[in-house]
Write a protein that holds these residues in place. Structure first.
Motif, PDB file in Angstrom:
ATOM      1  N   MET A   1     -40.461 -81.118  14.938  1.00 17.64           N
ATOM      2  CA  MET A   1     -39.293 -81.731  14.352  1.00 17.64           C
ATOM      3  C   MET A   1     -39.661 -83.159  13.967  1.00 17.64           C
ATOM      4  O   MET A   1     -40.258 -83.886  14.744  1.00 17.64           O
ATOM      5  CB  MET A   1     -38.144 -81.715  15.365  1.00 17.64           C
ATOM      6  N   ILE A   2     -39.278 -83.565  12.785  1.00 18.64           N
ATOM      7  CA  ILE A   2     -39.554 -84.912  12.291  1.00 18.64           C
ATOM      8  C   ILE A   2     -38.307 -85.767  12.510  1.00 18.64           C
ATOM      9  O   ILE A   2     -37.205 -85.378  12.140  1.00 18.64           O
ATOM     10  CB  ILE A   2     -39.917 -84.872  10.792  1.00 18.64           C
ATOM     11  N   TYR A   3     -38.518 -86.925  13.131  1.00 12.19           N
ATOM     12  CA  TYR A   3     -37.402 -87.850  13.357  1.00 12.19           C
ATOM     13  C   TYR A   3     -37.260 -88.765  12.158  1.00 12.19           C
ATOM     14  O   TYR A   3     -38.245 -89.181  11.570  1.00 12.19           O
ATOM     15  CB  TYR A   3     -37.643 -88.678  14.622  1.00 12.19           C
ATOM     16  N   LYS A   4     -36.033 -89.061  11.794  1.00  9.01           N
ATOM     17  CA  LYS A   4     -35.762 -89.949  10.675  1.00  9.01           C
ATOM     18  C   LYS A   4     -34.907 -91.105  11.171  1.00  9.01           C
ATOM     19  O   LYS A   4     -34.051 -90.933  12.036  1.00  9.01           O
ATOM     20  CB  LYS A   4     -35.047 -89.206   9.561  1.00  9.01           C
ATOM     21  N   ASN A   5     -35.113 -92.259  10.591  1.00 11.56           N
ATOM     22  CA  ASN A   5     -34.323 -93.434  10.936  1.00 11.56           C
ATOM     23  C   ASN A   5     -32.940 -93.295  10.316  1.00 11.56           C
ATOM     24  O   ASN A   5     -32.808 -92.997   9.126  1.00 11.56           O
ATOM     25  CB  ASN A   5     -35.021 -94.697  10.424  1.00 11.56           C
ATOM     26  N   GLY A   6     -31.916 -93.500  11.118  1.00 10.32           N
ATOM     27  CA  GLY A   6     -30.547 -93.392  10.639  1.00 10.32           C
ATOM     28  C   GLY A   6     -30.251 -94.305   9.463  1.00 10.32           C
ATOM     29  O   GLY A   6     -29.453 -93.977   8.592  1.00 10.32           O
ATOM     30  N   ARG A   7     -30.900 -95.468   9.420  1.00 13.52           N
ATOM     31  CA  ARG A   7     -30.687 -96.396   8.300  1.00 13.52           C
ATOM     32  C   ARG A   7     -31.135 -95.788   6.976  1.00 13.52           C
ATOM     33  O   ARG A   7     -30.610 -96.136   5.926  1.00 13.52           O
ATOM     34  CB  ARG A   7     -31.460 -97.693   8.538  1.00 13.52           C
ATOM     35  N   ASP A   8     -32.103 -94.887   7.057  1.00 16.17           N
ATOM     36  CA  ASP A   8     -32.646 -94.299   5.830  1.00 16.17           C
ATOM     37  C   ASP A   8     -31.820 -93.118   5.319  1.00 16.17           C
ATOM     38  O   ASP A   8     -31.908 -92.783   4.135  1.00 16.17           O
ATOM     39  CB  ASP A   8     -34.087 -93.821   6.064  1.00 16.17           C
ATOM     40  N   VAL A   9     -31.058 -92.478   6.193  1.00 18.64           N
ATOM     41  CA  VAL A   9     -30.398 -91.243   5.779  1.00 18.64           C
ATOM     42  C   VAL A   9     -28.882 -91.247   5.901  1.00 18.64           C
ATOM     43  O   VAL A   9     -28.220 -90.369   5.349  1.00 18.64           O
ATOM     44  CB  VAL A   9     -30.963 -90.031   6.566  1.00 18.64           C
ATOM     45  N   LEU A  10     -28.307 -92.199   6.625  1.00 15.77           N
ATOM     46  CA  LEU A  10     -26.852 -92.204   6.828  1.00 15.77           C
ATOM     47  C   LEU A  10     -26.189 -93.333   6.052  1.00 15.77           C
ATOM     48  O   LEU A  10     -26.767 -94.409   5.893  1.00 15.77           O
ATOM     49  CB  LEU A  10     -26.533 -92.379   8.319  1.00 15.77           C
ATOM     50  N   PRO A  11     -24.966 -93.106   5.602  1.00 13.01           N
ATOM     51  CA  PRO A  11     -24.215 -94.202   4.984  1.00 13.01           C
ATOM     52  C   PRO A  11     -23.961 -95.289   6.036  1.00 13.01           C
ATOM     53  O   PRO A  11     -23.775 -94.978   7.218  1.00 13.01           O
ATOM     54  CB  PRO A  11     -22.909 -93.560   4.532  1.00 13.01           C
ATOM     55  N   PRO A  12     -23.944 -96.569   5.627  1.00 14.12           N
ATOM     56  CA  PRO A  12     -23.779 -97.662   6.590  1.00 14.12           C
ATOM     57  C   PRO A  12     -22.539 -97.522   7.478  1.00 14.12           C
ATOM     58  O   PRO A  12     -22.595 -97.815   8.680  1.00 14.12           O
ATOM     59  CB  PRO A  12     -23.687 -98.907   5.706  1.00 14.12           C
ATOM     60  N   SER A  13     -21.427 -97.049   6.933  1.00 14.22           N
ATOM     61  CA  SER A  13     -20.210 -96.925   7.746  1.00 14.22           C
ATOM     62  C   SER A  13     -20.384 -95.877   8.853  1.00 14.22           C
ATOM     63  O   SER A  13     -19.953 -96.085   9.994  1.00 14.22           O
ATOM     64  CB  SER A  13     -19.013 -96.571   6.866  1.00 14.22           C
ATOM     65  N   LEU A  14     -21.055 -94.787   8.540  1.00 15.07           N
ATOM     66  CA  LEU A  14     -21.290 -93.748   9.546  1.00 15.07           C
ATOM     67  C   LEU A  14     -22.285 -94.242  10.592  1.00 15.07           C
ATOM     68  O   LEU A  14     -22.117 -93.991  11.790  1.00 15.07           O
ATOM     69  CB  LEU A  14     -21.790 -92.464   8.889  1.00 15.07           C
ATOM     70  N   LEU A  15     -23.310 -94.950  10.157  1.00 17.02           N
ATOM     71  CA  LEU A  15     -24.293 -95.500  11.080  1.00 17.02           C
ATOM     72  C   LEU A  15     -23.620 -96.440  12.081  1.00 17.02           C
ATOM     73  O   LEU A  15     -23.865 -96.348  13.280  1.00 17.02           O
ATOM     74  CB  LEU A  15     -25.400 -96.236  10.313  1.00 17.02           C
ATOM     75  N   LYS A  16     -22.737 -97.317  11.598  1.00 21.18           N
ATOM     76  CA  LYS A  16     -22.023 -98.249  12.494  1.00 21.18           C
ATOM     77  C   LYS A  16     -21.173 -97.472  13.500  1.00 21.18           C
ATOM     78  O   LYS A  16     -21.113 -97.823  14.674  1.00 21.18           O
ATOM     79  CB  LYS A  16     -21.133 -99.189  11.686  1.00 21.18           C
ATOM     80  N   GLU A  17     -20.509 -96.444  13.029  1.00 23.99           N
ATOM     81  CA  GLU A  17     -19.654 -95.646  13.912  1.00 23.99           C
ATOM     82  C   GLU A  17     -20.488 -94.966  15.001  1.00 23.99           C
ATOM     83  O   GLU A  17     -20.108 -94.967  16.175  1.00 23.99           O
ATOM     84  CB  GLU A  17     -18.883 -94.610  13.090  1.00 23.99           C
ATOM     85  N   LEU A  18     -21.624 -94.390  14.635  1.00 20.10           N
ATOM     86  CA  LEU A  18     -22.500 -93.752  15.622  1.00 20.10           C
ATOM     87  C   LEU A  18     -23.048 -94.764  16.616  1.00 20.10           C
ATOM     88  O   LEU A  18     -23.190 -94.468  17.807  1.00 20.10           O
ATOM     89  CB  LEU A  18     -23.646 -93.019  14.926  1.00 20.10           C
ATOM     90  N   GLN A  19     -23.361 -95.969  16.141  1.00 17.74           N
ATOM     91  CA  GLN A  19     -23.908 -97.007  17.031  1.00 17.74           C
ATOM     92  C   GLN A  19     -22.897 -97.423  18.098  1.00 17.74           C
ATOM     93  O   GLN A  19     -23.277 -97.867  19.170  1.00 17.74           O
ATOM     94  CB  GLN A  19     -24.363 -98.217  16.214  1.00 17.74           C
ATOM     95  N   LYS A  20     -21.604 -97.270  17.821  1.00 19.61           N
ATOM     96  CA  LYS A  20     -20.582 -97.577  18.827  1.00 19.61           C
ATOM     97  C   LYS A  20     -20.705 -96.638  20.032  1.00 19.61           C
ATOM     98  O   LYS A  20     -20.486 -97.024  21.168  1.00 19.61           O
ATOM     99  CB  LYS A  20     -19.173 -97.414  18.248  1.00 19.61           C
ATOM    100  N   TYR A  21     -21.036 -95.374  19.754  1.00 16.16           N
ATOM    101  CA  TYR A  21     -21.070 -94.352  20.795  1.00 16.16           C
ATOM    102  C   TYR A  21     -22.443 -94.197  21.442  1.00 16.16           C
ATOM    103  O   TYR A  21     -22.531 -93.905  22.629  1.00 16.16           O
ATOM    104  CB  TYR A  21     -20.634 -92.985  20.230  1.00 16.16           C
ATOM    105  N   MET A  22     -23.506 -94.362  20.662  1.00 15.00           N
ATOM    106  CA  MET A  22     -24.853 -94.084  21.169  1.00 15.00           C
ATOM    107  C   MET A  22     -25.861 -95.090  20.624  1.00 15.00           C
ATOM    108  O   MET A  22     -26.775 -94.716  19.903  1.00 15.00           O
ATOM    109  CB  MET A  22     -25.274 -92.667  20.781  1.00 15.00           C
ATOM    110  N   PRO A  23     -25.747 -96.349  20.957  1.00 15.21           N
ATOM    111  CA  PRO A  23     -26.685 -97.330  20.410  1.00 15.21           C
ATOM    112  C   PRO A  23     -28.112 -97.075  20.918  1.00 15.21           C
ATOM    113  O   PRO A  23     -28.349 -96.966  22.111  1.00 15.21           O
ATOM    114  CB  PRO A  23     -26.147 -98.667  20.909  1.00 15.21           C
ATOM    115  N   GLY A  24     -29.041 -96.909  19.979  1.00 14.55           N
ATOM    116  CA  GLY A  24     -30.446 -96.732  20.330  1.00 14.55           C
ATOM    117  C   GLY A  24     -30.816 -95.367  20.869  1.00 14.55           C
ATOM    118  O   GLY A  24     -31.960 -95.146  21.255  1.00 14.55           O
ATOM    119  N   GLU A  25     -29.891 -94.415  20.919  1.00 14.50           N
ATOM    120  CA  GLU A  25     -30.159 -93.074  21.454  1.00 14.50           C
ATOM    121  C   GLU A  25     -30.674 -92.151  20.354  1.00 14.50           C
ATOM    122  O   GLU A  25     -30.447 -92.379  19.173  1.00 14.50           O
ATOM    123  CB  GLU A  25     -28.879 -92.477  22.035  1.00 14.50           C
TER     124      GLU A  25
END
Length: 88
Positions: A1-25
Motif C-alpha cells: 500500500m502506498i501512503y499519500k500526504n493528505g495535503r496532496d490529495v484532500l481539499p484544504p477544508s477536509l484536511l483541517k476537519e480531519l486534523q481536528k480528530y486525528m492530528p498526525g495519525e
C-alpha cells in the motif's frame, strides 16, 4: 500500500476537519463497497450443484433407492434425503 500526504490529495477544508480528530495519525480509507458475487456464482459451482440436485431428485422419482443414489453420487444417505426434501 502506498501512503499519500493528505495535503496532496484532500481539499484544504477536509484536511483541517480531519486534523481536528486525528492530528498526525495514519488513516486507512477503504474503497467504496461493491456487491460481491455469492458463493459459487463466478466459478459456476452453484449452477453445477443445482443441476446435480435436480438429477438426484429425478432419479429418486424414477424409483432409485437412497442407497443407489449414495453409491452413484458418493454422498451420505442424509445428504441425499436433504437434497430430495429441498428439491420437492
Amino acid at each position: 500500500m502506498i501512503y499519500k500526504n493528505g495535503r496532496d490529495v484532500l481539499p484544504p477544508s477536509l484536511l483541517k476537519e480531519l486534523q481536528k480528530y486525528m492530528p498526525g495519525e495514519l488513516v486507512y480509507i477503504p474503497k467504496p463497497s461493491e456487491k460481491r458475487a455469492s458463493w459459487g456464482e463466478v466459478s459456476g459451482t452453484r449452477k453445477l450443484l443445482a443441476e446435480r440436485n435436480q438429477e438426484i431428485y429425478r432419479f429418486y422419482k424414477d424409483g432409485w433407492s437412497i442407497s443407489e443414489l449414495e453409491r452413484k453420487y458418493h454422498l451420505s444417505g442424509e445428504s441425499i434425503r436433504k437434497i430430495i426434501v429441498k428439491t420437492r
